[in-house]
Design an enzyme around this catalytic site. Sequence first.
Site, short mmCIF file in Angstrom:
data_model
loop_
_atom_site.label_atom_id
_atom_site.label_comp_id
_atom_site.label_asym_id
_atom_site.label_seq_id
_atom_site.Cartn_x
_atom_site.Cartn_y
_atom_site.Cartn_z
CE LYS A 83 -4.30 1.12 2.34
NZ LYS A 83 -5.04 0.94 3.60
C1 E4P Z 1 -8.37 1.38 4.00
O1 E4P Z 1 -7.57 0.97 3.21
C2 E4P Z 1 -8.31 2.71 4.62
O2 E4P Z 1 -7.07 2.91 5.21
C3 E4P Z 1 -9.43 2.88 5.61
O3 E4P Z 1 -10.62 2.40 5.00
C4 E4P Z 1 -9.58 4.27 6.14
O4 E4P Z 1 -10.76 4.35 6.88
P1 E4P Z 1 -11.07 5.55 7.89
O5 E4P Z 1 -11.31 6.79 7.10
O6 E4P Z 1 -12.31 5.11 8.62
O7 E4P Z 1 -9.88 5.66 8.79
#
Ligand code: E4P
Length: 217
Positions: A83
């Site tokens: 990522k």
């Molecule tokens: C997933 O890959 C993201 O990091 C995550 O969905 C972020 O979610 P949030 O905005 O609730 O922290």
Amino acid sequence: MQIFIDTADTKELKAAFDTGLVDGCTTNPSLIAKAGRDFKEVIAEICEMTTGPVSAEVASTEADMMLKEGKRLAQIADNVVVKLPLTWAGLKTCKTLTEEGIKTNVTLCFTPNQAWLAAKAGATYISPFIGRLDDLGLDGMELIHDIRQIYDNYGYETKILAASIRSASHCIEAAKAGADVSTIPPKVFNALLNHVLTDKGLADFVKDWEGTGQTIL
Ligand code: E4P
């Protein structure tokens, strides 16, 4: 639409994978911090629970280090997806990792232009953050619609991974907008199943069946 679970909590993940309906997992540095465990150890443990994609995020913001970190994370297991943040350094790293056959998830996407660039960099997944746009009073779901249209117009193969999902209705809307995957917190995943009429209907069926005095086996 595929379902990924958005957590680094291995207990919650195990319960979700046990349903047989979960296709993968996403983590981020905040979720790792919340889990309070060694990053690489947690990722290895999750990768043993599933053959599906498991996103693990680089920590550096500088391209050379991102590349080294990405390659190290990819060594943990075959199903690790690296990522990367949606920065020039992240996109450069994405392009290199893609050329080397390593899967990538470009995260923190808030505009269609960012998603377009990620597709050009060969990202395996793009993660548009719905909830965080909604938090600003904007329409997060519109971003999913826009990206779907752009990717379909030009045949980009990057998969749309709807992220920052906050509710069961976000999942429905993401599916209607054509997202390939939704990554869902465990609490929302459990809420997908719930309906008061299902609970009441089942209680009535069980009671009425017991009243018949019959057995099936
Ligand atoms: C997933 O890959 C993201 O990091 C995550 O969905 C972020 O979610 P949030 O905005 O609730 O922290």
